[in-house]
Design a protein around this motif. Sequence first.
Motif, short mmCIF file in Angstrom:
data_model
loop_
_atom_site.label_atom_id
_atom_site.label_comp_id
_atom_site.label_asym_id
_atom_site.label_seq_id
_atom_site.Cartn_x
_atom_site.Cartn_y
_atom_site.Cartn_z
N GLY A 161 -50.54 -13.36 30.62
CA GLY A 161 -50.73 -13.03 32.04
C GLY A 161 -50.77 -11.53 32.19
O GLY A 161 -50.45 -10.79 31.25
N SER A 162 -51.14 -11.07 33.38
CA SER A 162 -51.40 -9.65 33.55
C SER A 162 -51.36 -9.30 35.03
O SER A 162 -51.48 -10.18 35.88
CB SER A 162 -52.77 -9.32 32.96
N TYR A 163 -51.22 -8.02 35.31
CA TYR A 163 -51.22 -7.60 36.71
C TYR A 163 -51.89 -6.24 36.86
O TYR A 163 -52.00 -5.48 35.89
CB TYR A 163 -49.79 -7.56 37.28
N SER A 164 -52.34 -5.96 38.07
CA SER A 164 -52.86 -4.63 38.40
C SER A 164 -52.32 -4.27 39.77
O SER A 164 -51.94 -5.14 40.55
CB SER A 164 -54.39 -4.62 38.39
N ASP A 165 -52.28 -2.97 40.05
CA ASP A 165 -51.63 -2.49 41.27
C ASP A 165 -52.66 -2.01 42.29
O ASP A 165 -53.79 -1.65 41.94
CB ASP A 165 -50.67 -1.35 40.88
N THR A 166 -52.20 -1.94 43.54
CA THR A 166 -53.03 -1.48 44.65
C THR A 166 -53.68 -0.13 44.37
O THR A 166 -54.82 0.13 44.76
CB THR A 166 -52.13 -1.33 45.92
N SER A 167 -52.92 0.73 43.68
CA SER A 167 -53.38 2.10 43.40
C SER A 167 -54.44 2.14 42.30
O SER A 167 -55.01 3.20 42.04
CB SER A 167 -52.18 2.92 42.92
N HIS A 168 -54.65 1.03 41.61
CA HIS A 168 -55.51 0.94 40.43
C HIS A 168 -54.93 1.66 39.23
O HIS A 168 -55.56 1.79 38.19
CB HIS A 168 -56.95 1.41 40.71
N SER A 169 -53.68 2.19 39.41
CA SER A 169 -52.91 2.68 38.26
C SER A 169 -51.73 1.72 38.11
O SER A 169 -51.73 0.64 38.71
CB SER A 169 -52.46 4.11 38.52
N LEU A 170 -50.73 2.08 37.31
CA LEU A 170 -49.57 1.21 37.14
C LEU A 170 -48.32 2.07 37.36
O LEU A 170 -48.34 3.28 37.10
CB LEU A 170 -49.56 0.59 35.74
N ALA A 171 -47.25 1.43 37.82
CA ALA A 171 -46.08 2.19 38.28
C ALA A 171 -45.48 3.08 37.18
O ALA A 171 -44.87 4.09 37.48
CB ALA A 171 -45.02 1.23 38.81
N PHE A 172 -45.67 2.70 35.90
CA PHE A 172 -45.06 3.50 34.83
C PHE A 172 -45.99 4.60 34.32
O PHE A 172 -45.65 5.33 33.39
CB PHE A 172 -44.58 2.60 33.69
N LEU A 173 -47.19 4.71 34.92
CA LEU A 173 -48.15 5.73 34.48
C LEU A 173 -48.20 6.87 35.49
O LEU A 173 -48.02 6.65 36.69
CB LEU A 173 -49.55 5.13 34.36
N ASP A 174 -48.47 8.10 35.02
CA ASP A 174 -48.74 9.16 35.99
C ASP A 174 -50.25 9.46 35.98
O ASP A 174 -51.00 8.92 35.16
CB ASP A 174 -47.87 10.40 35.74
N ASP A 175 -50.67 10.30 36.91
CA ASP A 175 -52.12 10.56 37.07
C ASP A 175 -52.74 11.07 35.77
O ASP A 175 -53.88 10.76 35.44
CB ASP A 175 -52.35 11.59 38.18
N GLU A 176 -51.95 11.88 35.06
CA GLU A 176 -52.49 12.47 33.83
C GLU A 176 -52.72 11.40 32.75
O GLU A 176 -53.69 11.48 31.98
CB GLU A 176 -51.51 13.52 33.32
N ASP A 177 -51.84 10.38 32.72
CA ASP A 177 -52.03 9.29 31.75
C ASP A 177 -53.38 8.62 32.00
O ASP A 177 -54.14 8.33 31.06
CB ASP A 177 -50.93 8.23 31.89
N ILE A 178 -53.67 8.34 33.28
CA ILE A 178 -54.92 7.67 33.62
C ILE A 178 -56.11 8.56 33.29
O ILE A 178 -57.09 8.11 32.68
CB ILE A 178 -54.94 7.28 35.13
#
Length: 450
Positions: free
Chosen positions: A230-247
């Motif tokens: 199973g899997s999930y994605s977030d409203t922001s299209h990022s994930l809570a444990f990532l910062d902008d630089e990771d993306i």
Amino acid sequence: MTRVLLLGSGAREHAIARALCHSGASVSCFASNLNPGIMALAAGFELGELNAPQAVVDFATRHRAELAVIGPEAPLAAGVADALRAAGIATVGPDRELARIETSKAFARDLLVRHGIPGCPRYRTFDALEGVADWLAELGDGYVVKYDGLAGGKGVKVAGDHLHSHAEALDYCRELAASGGRFVVEEKLIGEEFSLMSFCDGETLRHMPAVQDHKRALEGDRGPNTGGMGSYSDTSHSLAFLDDEDISTAHAINEAAAAALHAECGAPYRGFLYGGFIATSDGPKLIEYNARLGDPEALNVLEILQSDFVAICHGMATGTLADCEVEFRPAATVCKYVVPEGYGVKPRRDCTLIINEEQLAASGASLFYAAVNQSPGGTLETTSSRAAAVVGSGAMFAAAEAQCEAGLAAVSGRGLHVRHDIATPQLLERRVAHMRGLRSSHEAPAVMAA
Ligand code: AMP
Ligand code: GLY
């Protein structure tokens, strides 16, 4: 109406079929199982050998396909995309040589190094035992051994999980070498995994929202590795444990990998490019590349794709992706798979699957059939693989998770297993806390000796 050949018949392909039909395509599916979801959507449906290029071209020709979308990796490795292109059919899915980004772990690693692309762990490639012990000694306790080819996710053994000493690691390497296989021994990375998939036409990339899959079979991330529970994605299209630089780093790595492939192979990579990343305290690192959409990750992203999927596929296949709009709804998505008990080790063979269609429709969730067969009597027979996936979406995580669970309540049967903990607040918080802990210990100043 664009006539599209769809190759494959799992839940990922059911989601692809739905997105294609939603954009007005007429879909003909060349399948390996009688997927009732795809059969209900498709104008043509036939069982066949997915890895036989000529059989696929014949099917495409009979159905006058203008566009082909390849779901799984094995046909890419078998040269099906090459054959379809040679037959004049615009195809989403890289040629065999370009698909080596997935089919050879050593090729993927070497490509990153040759082109100075960041995110590569320390690794070495072997085809015999010579030198392995020294390399393991250098890596210490943190090592991973990978068979250098397609192994359906089963060829990777990680220190601490599957291997508990250098002796055990050497035994596994010996086994791989004896079976004539090349293998990679690399540094074990510590962090949180995420998938960053991109639409790619060889020049232009358009990135999809980040998704986190759950490989372990049992709740609490225990049990054997699987194809994904199973899997999930977030409203922001990022994930809570990532910062902008990771993306942005993950985006840049996918872009650089696509350019490197083009430069090395002399042909554009036309298809889905799926980076399997791990966020570490030292930024995102690449675990592997896949030359297809993830399963289940495809179910998350296609659920919220706003733009015309046929146009995007056409854009990828013809090198005109730059002209396409690619937008996703700002919604969270949660996907949970229903699998036979024992999936990942010894799946039960006598499971049944019953869907209460009315209850499912009332929940608002989407259901995608996977490796099931619809018998002539209409009963759903499971196989040794995943049976069906339920996807919920919503403005907030809690709503998406609740919708997914409401959809799962419409699924009953014998001998089935679901990881209900996926995307629960407890699990999400654990991921964030894990990453926070790794980052803070990385940033803590070294204790100075007096
Ligand atoms: P792969 O087939 O390469 O995706 O590997 C399967 C799983 O093994 C991944 O999803 C990770 O959980 C784990 N894995 C692979 N490579 C590494 C690595 N270098 N460090 C830590 N875990 C890894
Ligand atoms: N979600 C894992 C995979 O598709 O390989």
